[in-house]
Design a protein around this motif. Structure first.
Motif, PDB file in Angstrom:
ATOM      1  N   HIS A   1       0.868  -1.186   0.000  1.00 38.05           N
ATOM      2  CA  HIS A   1       0.000   0.000   0.000  1.00 38.05           C
ATOM      3  C   HIS A   1       0.899   1.228   0.000  1.00 38.05           C
ATOM      4  CE1 HIS A   1      -4.050   1.710   0.861  1.00 38.05           C
ATOM      5  NE2 HIS A   1      -3.309   2.728   1.236  1.00 38.05           N
ATOM      6  N   SER A   2       0.775   2.063  -1.028  1.00 38.03           N
ATOM      7  CA  SER A   2       1.663   3.226  -1.125  1.00 38.03           C
ATOM      8  C   SER A   2       1.071   4.427  -0.382  1.00 38.03           C
ATOM      9  CB  SER A   2       1.893   3.596  -2.588  1.00 38.03           C
ATOM     10  OG  SER A   2       0.765   4.277  -3.101  1.00 38.03           O
ATOM     11  N   TYR A   3       1.907   5.423  -0.158  1.00 37.92           N
ATOM     12  CA  TYR A   3       1.443   6.655   0.499  1.00 37.92           C
ATOM     13  C   TYR A   3       0.374   7.353  -0.339  1.00 37.92           C
ATOM     14  CZ  TYR A   3       4.333   9.297  -2.781  1.00 37.92           C
ATOM     15  OH  TYR A   3       4.863   9.833  -3.923  1.00 37.92           O
ATOM     16  N   ALA A   4       0.411   7.121  -1.680  1.00 37.43           N
ATOM     17  CA  ALA A   4      -0.588   7.733  -2.566  1.00 37.43           C
ATOM     18  C   ALA A   4      -1.884   6.928  -2.606  1.00 37.43           C
ATOM     19  CB  ALA A   4      -0.019   7.864  -3.974  1.00 37.43           C
ATOM     20  N   GLY A   5      -1.855   5.734  -1.997  1.00 40.00           N
ATOM     21  CA  GLY A   5      -3.070   4.915  -1.950  1.00 40.00           C
ATOM     22  C   GLY A   5      -3.099   3.752  -2.917  1.00 40.00           C
ATOM     23  N   ALA A   6      -2.036   3.576  -3.722  1.00 40.66           N
ATOM     24  CA  ALA A   6      -1.991   2.457  -4.672  1.00 40.66           C
ATOM     25  C   ALA A   6      -1.962   1.143  -3.907  1.00 40.66           C
ATOM     26  CB  ALA A   6      -0.769   2.579  -5.574  1.00 40.66           C
ATOM     27  N   ARG A   7      -2.588   0.101  -4.494  1.00 40.86           N
ATOM     28  CA  ARG A   7      -2.776  -1.147  -3.764  1.00 40.86           C
ATOM     29  C   ARG A   7      -2.289  -2.374  -4.513  1.00 40.86           C
ATOM     30  NH1 ARG A   7      -8.676  -0.457  -0.900  1.00 40.86           N
ATOM     31  NH2 ARG A   7      -8.186   1.534   0.072  1.00 40.86           N
ATOM     32  N   GLY A   8      -1.819  -3.321  -3.731  1.00 45.26           N
ATOM     33  CA  GLY A   8      -1.513  -4.643  -4.264  1.00 45.26           C
ATOM     34  C   GLY A   8      -0.191  -4.748  -4.992  1.00 45.26           C
ATOM     35  N   ILE A   9       0.025  -5.914  -5.561  1.00 41.85           N
ATOM     36  CA  ILE A   9       1.289  -6.226  -6.225  1.00 41.85           C
ATOM     37  C   ILE A   9       1.606  -5.253  -7.355  1.00 41.85           C
ATOM     38  CG2 ILE A   9       2.474  -7.963  -7.647  1.00 41.85           C
ATOM     39  CD1 ILE A   9       1.050 -10.107  -5.977  1.00 41.85           C
ATOM     40  N   MET A  10       0.595  -4.902  -8.143  1.00 43.81           N
ATOM     41  CA  MET A  10       0.818  -4.000  -9.281  1.00 43.81           C
ATOM     42  C   MET A  10       0.582  -2.527  -8.919  1.00 43.81           C
ATOM     43  SD  MET A  10       1.823  -5.866 -11.891  1.00 43.81           S
ATOM     44  CE  MET A  10       1.446  -5.054 -13.446  1.00 43.81           C
ATOM     45  N   GLN A  11       0.309  -2.252  -7.625  1.00 45.13           N
ATOM     46  CA  GLN A  11       0.116  -0.886  -7.137  1.00 45.13           C
ATOM     47  C   GLN A  11      -0.888  -0.103  -7.987  1.00 45.13           C
ATOM     48  OE1 GLN A  11       1.880   0.786  -4.053  1.00 45.13           O
ATOM     49  NE2 GLN A  11       1.017  -1.277  -3.939  1.00 45.13           N
ATOM     50  N   VAL A  12      -2.084  -0.643  -8.059  1.00 48.80           N
ATOM     51  CA  VAL A  12      -3.171  -0.031  -8.827  1.00 48.80           C
ATOM     52  C   VAL A  12      -3.929   0.946  -7.926  1.00 48.80           C
ATOM     53  CG1 VAL A  12      -5.321  -0.509 -10.077  1.00 48.80           C
ATOM     54  CG2 VAL A  12      -3.364  -2.060 -10.299  1.00 48.80           C
ATOM     55  N   MET A  13      -4.186   2.123  -8.449  1.00 50.76           N
ATOM     56  CA  MET A  13      -4.928   3.125  -7.678  1.00 50.76           C
ATOM     57  C   MET A  13      -6.397   2.704  -7.548  1.00 50.76           C
ATOM     58  SD  MET A  13      -2.848   5.429  -6.648  1.00 50.76           S
ATOM     59  CE  MET A  13      -3.812   6.887  -6.252  1.00 50.76           C
ATOM     60  N   PRO A  14      -7.015   2.976  -6.407  1.00 50.09           N
ATOM     61  CA  PRO A  14      -8.391   2.527  -6.158  1.00 50.09           C
ATOM     62  C   PRO A  14      -9.424   3.010  -7.177  1.00 50.09           C
ATOM     63  CG  PRO A  14      -7.384   3.266  -4.115  1.00 50.09           C
ATOM     64  CD  PRO A  14      -6.424   3.603  -5.220  1.00 50.09           C
ATOM     65  N   PHE A  15      -9.216   4.187  -7.790  1.00 49.83           N
ATOM     66  CA  PHE A  15     -10.216   4.682  -8.747  1.00 49.83           C
ATOM     67  C   PHE A  15     -10.406   3.723  -9.925  1.00 49.83           C
ATOM     68  CE2 PHE A  15      -6.420   6.542 -10.743  1.00 49.83           C
ATOM     69  CZ  PHE A  15      -6.662   6.312 -12.089  1.00 49.83           C
ATOM     70  N   TRP A  16      -9.381   2.896 -10.196  1.00 49.13           N
ATOM     71  CA  TRP A  16      -9.497   1.952 -11.304  1.00 49.13           C
ATOM     72  C   TRP A  16     -10.570   0.897 -11.044  1.00 49.13           C
ATOM     73  CZ3 TRP A  16      -7.890   2.432 -16.095  1.00 49.13           C
ATOM     74  CH2 TRP A  16      -6.823   3.273 -16.378  1.00 49.13           C
ATOM     75  N   ALA A  17     -10.896   0.671  -9.779  1.00 52.58           N
ATOM     76  CA  ALA A  17     -11.927  -0.325  -9.452  1.00 52.58           C
ATOM     77  C   ALA A  17     -13.267   0.047 -10.101  1.00 52.58           C
ATOM     78  CB  ALA A  17     -12.084  -0.464  -7.937  1.00 52.58           C
ATOM     79  N   LYS A  18     -13.493   1.340 -10.271  1.00 55.88           N
ATOM     80  CA  LYS A  18     -14.742   1.792 -10.914  1.00 55.88           C
ATOM     81  C   LYS A  18     -14.641   1.748 -12.433  1.00 55.88           C
ATOM     82  CE  LYS A  18     -15.801   4.849  -7.072  1.00 55.88           C
ATOM     83  NZ  LYS A  18     -15.776   6.217  -6.587  1.00 55.88           N
ATOM     84  N   GLU A  19     -13.417   1.754 -12.946  1.00 54.15           N
ATOM     85  CA  GLU A  19     -13.192   1.795 -14.393  1.00 54.15           C
ATOM     86  C   GLU A  19     -13.086   0.405 -15.029  1.00 54.15           C
ATOM     87  OE1 GLU A  19     -12.946   4.756 -16.095  1.00 54.15           O
ATOM     88  OE2 GLU A  19     -13.352   5.778 -14.201  1.00 54.15           O
ATOM     89  N   ILE A  20     -12.648  -0.577 -14.245  1.00 53.73           N
ATOM     90  CA  ILE A  20     -12.395  -1.921 -14.785  1.00 53.73           C
ATOM     91  C   ILE A  20     -13.504  -2.855 -14.320  1.00 53.73           C
ATOM     92  CG2 ILE A  20     -10.744  -3.822 -14.922  1.00 53.73           C
ATOM     93  CD1 ILE A  20      -8.532  -1.816 -14.166  1.00 53.73           C
ATOM     94  N   SER A  21     -14.232  -3.410 -15.253  1.00 60.90           N
ATOM     95  CA  SER A  21     -15.428  -4.205 -14.922  1.00 60.90           C
ATOM     96  C   SER A  21     -15.141  -5.433 -14.062  1.00 60.90           C
ATOM     97  CB  SER A  21     -16.149  -4.629 -16.205  1.00 60.90           C
ATOM     98  OG  SER A  21     -15.301  -5.469 -16.977  1.00 60.90           O
ATOM     99  N   PHE A  22     -13.990  -6.066 -14.219  1.00 59.95           N
ATOM    100  CA  PHE A  22     -13.730  -7.297 -13.466  1.00 59.95           C
ATOM    101  C   PHE A  22     -13.183  -7.038 -12.056  1.00 59.95           C
ATOM    102  CE2 PHE A  22      -9.977  -6.681 -16.217  1.00 59.95           C
ATOM    103  CZ  PHE A  22      -8.958  -6.615 -15.256  1.00 59.95           C
ATOM    104  N   VAL A  23     -12.931  -5.778 -11.714  1.00 58.76           N
ATOM    105  CA  VAL A  23     -12.493  -5.455 -10.354  1.00 58.76           C
ATOM    106  C   VAL A  23     -13.744  -5.083  -9.548  1.00 58.76           C
ATOM    107  CG1 VAL A  23     -11.056  -3.961  -8.908  1.00 58.76           C
ATOM    108  CG2 VAL A  23     -10.251  -4.645 -11.176  1.00 58.76           C
TER     109      VAL A  23
END
Length: 199
Positions: free
Chosen positions: A108-130
């Motif tokens: 978990h980065s200071y900017a909020g990126a998550r997981g192994i690939m450090q994906v930002m949480p806003f992508w959860a709304k953009e990517i249908s399978f998340v």
């Protein structure tokens, strides 16, 4: 005896001709040839995938010595699946994963990126399978989401891998802002990833 065999052959030939079996036999031969070719191609593809799996698994182990074999297997399969789904080199995904988190699923980065690939949480709304931003901590979802984003950015960058990596790390807006200001948009991230990718 020879006469009997000749008569039988003539009779068979006549029947084959009358019932157009010769055409059917040719069709069956062609279908058999196609089937054998497909089997050979499938076998070649299977061998290639096994070779890719072995190379990738060894790379993960070299980057993260002592990684549990179960996790190595899980990561290897997830990376290969994501690479195939989004038409990316698996070593590129591997390099991003390594530098983003050292393969730590709960990173978990200071900017909020998550997981192994450090994906930002806003992508959860953009990517249908998340399903939600918490899902980004699941290795399979993280690799798949990261690969999806890389593929999107490669399209945006018109195939320029360096630019796509900068988009992934800094975001397109920040990269374009640097370009507009006459600055080099590289913060070194692209060079770091590509150095590992090419080695």
């Amino acid at each position: 005896m020879k006469t009997t065999i000749s008569l039988v052959l003539v009779l068979v030939a006549s029947i084959a001709y009358n019932f157009n079996l010769s055409g059917e036999i040719d069709n069956l031969k062609n279908e058999l040839l196609v089937a054998n070719t497909e089997i050979a191609l499938t076998h070649d593809l299977q061998n290639e995938k096994e070779k890719r799996y072995e190379v990738l698994s060894d790379s993960i182990q070299a980057m993260k010595p002592g990684l549990d074999l179960t996790l190595n297997t899980r990561y290897t399969k997830a990376i290969l699946d994501a690479a195939d789904e989004f038409n990316l080199p698996e070593q590129l995904i591997l390099s991003v994963a390594y530098h983003e988190s050292r393969f730590a699923p709960r990173a978990h980065s200071y900017a909020g990126a998550r997981g192994i690939m450090q994906v930002m949480p806003f992508w959860a709304k953009e990517i249908s399978f998340v399903k939600n931003s918490e899902a980004l901590y699941t290795p399979e979802t993280s690799f798949r989401a990261g690969a999806y984003i890389l593929a999107e950015y490669l399209t945006l960058a018109k195939g320029d891998t360096k630019l796509a990596l900068l988009f992934y790390n800094r975001g397109p807006a920040a990269v374009y802002r640097s370009v507009r200001q006459g600055k080099d948009p590289s913060n070194g991230y692209d060079k770091l990833i590509l150095k590992t990718y090419w080695s």
